[in-house]
Design a protein around this motif. Structure first.
Motif, short mmCIF file in Angstrom:
data_model
loop_
_atom_site.label_atom_id
_atom_site.label_comp_id
_atom_site.label_asym_id
_atom_site.label_seq_id
_atom_site.Cartn_x
_atom_site.Cartn_y
_atom_site.Cartn_z
N ASN A 110 62.52 84.77 78.32
CA ASN A 110 62.82 86.19 78.53
C ASN A 110 63.89 86.24 79.62
O ASN A 110 63.58 86.25 80.80
N TYR A 130 52.98 86.26 69.62
CA TYR A 130 54.34 86.65 69.29
C TYR A 130 54.92 87.37 70.51
O TYR A 130 54.26 88.24 71.10
N ASN A 131 56.14 87.00 70.87
CA ASN A 131 56.82 87.59 72.04
C ASN A 131 58.21 88.01 71.60
O ASN A 131 58.94 87.23 70.99
N TYR A 132 58.58 89.25 71.95
CA TYR A 132 59.92 89.74 71.61
C TYR A 132 60.53 90.45 72.81
O TYR A 132 59.89 91.29 73.46
N LYS A 188 64.76 91.82 73.52
CA LYS A 188 66.19 91.75 73.20
C LYS A 188 66.89 90.96 74.29
O LYS A 188 66.62 91.15 75.48
N GLU A 244 65.41 85.63 71.38
CA GLU A 244 64.71 86.92 71.41
C GLU A 244 63.27 86.85 70.90
O GLU A 244 62.39 87.51 71.46
N GLN A 245 63.02 86.12 69.84
CA GLN A 245 61.68 86.06 69.26
C GLN A 245 61.03 84.71 69.55
O GLN A 245 61.70 83.67 69.54
N HIS A 246 59.70 84.74 69.78
CA HIS A 246 58.97 83.51 70.05
C HIS A 246 57.65 83.55 69.29
O HIS A 246 56.88 84.51 69.42
N TYR A 247 57.39 82.51 68.50
CA TYR A 247 56.15 82.38 67.76
C TYR A 247 55.34 81.26 68.41
O TYR A 247 55.87 80.17 68.66
N ALA A 255 61.18 79.32 69.22
CA ALA A 255 62.09 80.46 69.22
C ALA A 255 63.19 80.18 68.21
O ALA A 255 63.99 79.25 68.41
#
Length: 390
Positions: free
Chosen positions: A24, A306-308, A310, A339-342, A363
């Protein structure tokens, strides 16, 4: 103990760590395997001793004394293109350590101590021969030492963590001649305050709310940024400070446990646009959204997350105040663009005294293009952690 000794101790702990690719912005999405397995959840859900920085009020879940130690193996994949095709950064394997301790003093008072690798970023193009990357090598490393203290009364928990932050920054490249003078280091101080409420005290079982605020921490890196950008003054890059400030963060979280299931959601805001250094490079504030799930067996726990957020890097106007050069520094030296993390994780309890955690974070690649330059960035990481209770 003077600052020279402190710097030597912390530098030894991170020896071998090159560019820490946090997610982030330049912050790790979570600290510890339990949090990372749930996408970074930690404001409204306790992870025991792990929680000392995420929300100090949450260490009140510790039943006696808990010690967690482990680390994250981080594997970023970063490429940069300035007209000669994508060039690969060699900063692709890093190790981030963590140690957390928390203890219940009495029915109300809890105290802990910990040291965490919390943030960083960087690239390594020293072996590129195309001339398009200026053989740039950047490396920001941040580690925080904290002492969380929490007080619990009925369902309400209040906590504060005093933080000492160690930072090291290096920027060097070839632009006619060599620019850069090696690592600059600093130690500075901040704090984190948090609160949590367990609604079981009012008859609602399994529901917990949490809030947290983290102060800014201003680091002075001995003209690293001003020296690195000086060759581009003719292009309009001026007024870059020698400070690089980790920004204010605040957030709230909620978790709900029913039977063997726990679902949780965190929101936090990171104020990059108000932080010295980052604001000069045009970084924008981030809204971070985290969703996590945990299922508990008798001896096992499994987690998903899940992490988002921008990415904070927007393209600057290349014709105004050195925007073209700043765009280059952002994508070439500090491409904090994912931006996205699983995430997935698990815990196995060998007995009442010892358990072991693991988490994996992925990511997916994001491509960012500014005028004639571009970057590609993806990440994967594995976190392993051992926990002892006494």
């Amino acid at each position: 103990m003077n600052q020279t000794i402190l710097k030597s101790i912390v530098a030894t702990l991170i020896l071998g760590t090159t560019a820490l690719y946090a997610t982030n912005g330049d912050n790790l999405i979570g600290l510890g395997a339990k949090s990372r397995g749930m996408g970074g959840i930690g404001i409204g859900m306790s992870h025991g001793a792990e929680s000392g920085l995420a929300n100090p009020a949450m260490i009140t879940s510790v039943k006696s004394t808990e010690i967690s130690f482990g680390g994250t193996v981080f594997m970023p994949d970063v490429k940069y293109n300035a007209g000669a095709g994508y060039q690969q950064s060699d900063a692709d394997l890093n190790v981030i350590p963590e140690v957390s301790i928390a203890s219940k003093i009495d029915e109300n008072l809890y105290i802990g101590i910990g040291i965490w690798g919390t943030a960083g970023m960087g690239t390594d193009y020293r072996n590129d021969t195309t001339g398009t990357t200026m053989q740039m090598v950047t490396n920001l490393q941040l580690m925080q030492f904290g002492i969380p203290v929490a007080y619990k009364y009925n369902g309400l928990s209040l906590g504060v963590t005093g933080i000492m932050q160690y930072g090291a920054l290096d920027i060097n490249y070839v632009y006619g001649s060599n620019v850069g003078a090696g690592f600059a280091q600093d130690i500075a101080f901040g704090y984190s305050v948090g609160a949590a409420y367990d609604f079981e005290n009012v008859g609602v079982s399994g529901l917990t709310l949490g809030v947290v605020y983290k102060s800014a921490i201003e680091m002075d890196y001995n003209d690293q940024l001003t020296n690195a950008t000086a060759p581009f003054a003719v292009a309009g890059v001026t007024g870059i400070p020698q400070q690089l400030e980790q920004p204010v963060e605040y957030g709230a979280g909620i978790s709900y446990n029913f039977n063997a299931h726990t679902v949780a959601f965190d929101y936090k805001r990171i104020l990059w646009s108000d932080a010295k250094g980052y604001e000069n490079f045009g970084w924008q504030d981030q809204n971070v959204y985290v969703l996590g799930y945990q299922y508990a067996f008798t001896d096992w726990q499994v987690r998903l997350g899940y992490n988002y957020a921008k990415n904070p890097i927007d393209e600057l106007n290349p014709t105004v105040n050195g925007g073209a050069a700043l765009n280059m520094f952002n994508l070439l030296g500090f491409p904090a663009t994912v931006e996205q993390h699983y995430t997935v994780g698990a815990t196995y309890a060998f007995n009442e005294k010892f358990s072991f955690d693991a988490a994996f974070v992925y990511a997916p690649e994001i491509e960012e293009n500014f005028a004639s330059i571009g970057s590609k960035h993806s990440q994967s990481s594995v976190t392993l952690q051992a926990n002892f209770t006494f």
